[in-house]
Design a protein around this motif. Structure first.
Motif, mmCIF file in Angstrom:
data_model
loop_
_atom_site.group_PDB
_atom_site.id
_atom_site.type_symbol
_atom_site.label_atom_id
_atom_site.label_comp_id
_atom_site.label_asym_id
_atom_site.label_seq_id
_atom_site.Cartn_x
_atom_site.Cartn_y
_atom_site.Cartn_z
ATOM 1 N N GLU A 148 0.812 -1.219 0.000
ATOM 2 C CA GLU A 148 0.000 0.000 0.000
ATOM 3 C C GLU A 148 0.847 1.272 0.000
ATOM 4 N N VAL A 149 2.158 1.141 -0.149
ATOM 5 C CA VAL A 149 3.045 2.307 -0.156
ATOM 6 C C VAL A 149 2.956 3.002 -1.506
ATOM 7 N N ASP A 150 2.848 4.332 -1.462
ATOM 8 C CA ASP A 150 2.897 5.130 -2.680
ATOM 9 C C ASP A 150 4.349 5.521 -2.929
ATOM 10 N N ASP A 166 7.337 2.732 8.438
ATOM 11 C CA ASP A 166 5.981 2.972 8.951
ATOM 12 C C ASP A 166 4.978 1.981 8.362
ATOM 13 N N ALA A 167 5.096 1.691 7.076
ATOM 14 C CA ALA A 167 4.190 0.738 6.433
ATOM 15 C C ALA A 167 4.333 -0.650 7.043
ATOM 16 N N ALA A 168 5.567 -1.075 7.303
ATOM 17 C CA ALA A 168 5.799 -2.391 7.903
ATOM 18 C C ALA A 168 5.272 -2.429 9.336
ATOM 19 N N GLU A 198 15.457 7.967 -0.860
ATOM 20 C CA GLU A 198 14.130 7.899 -1.453
ATOM 21 C C GLU A 198 14.157 6.755 -2.459
ATOM 22 N N TYR A 199 13.215 5.850 -2.351
ATOM 23 C CA TYR A 199 13.153 4.665 -3.198
ATOM 24 C C TYR A 199 12.067 4.856 -4.248
#
Length: 67
Positions: free
Chosen positions: A16-18, A28-30, A49-50
């Motif tokens: 769900e990461v943009d 934070d997503a994990a 930044e990925y």
């Protein structure tokens, strides 16, 4: 120390990461997904930044069996 998560589990945590996303966004997503091994793995990647999931997966050091 190499992460004990797998590419598949990490991808699920980050589904769900943009992107683009920075290291903090990934961690934070994990955390939201509740996967402590993914959190550990992502805390070990360089602060950057990925652009996409593939870039994240290249940055993570997987342990044996981290398919």
């Amino acid at each position: 120390m190499a992460a004990t998560t797998t590419r598949k589990l990490l991808a699920e945590c980050l589904s769900e990461v943009d992107f683009p996303a920075d290291k903090n966004d990934l961690v934070d997503a994990a955390i939201r997904k509740g996967d402590p091994t993914a959190v550990q793995a992502l805390r070990e990647v360089p602060a950057a930044e990925y652009a996409d999931l593939d870039e994240v997966l290249r940055a993570v050091t997987f342990g044996e069996g981290g398919a």
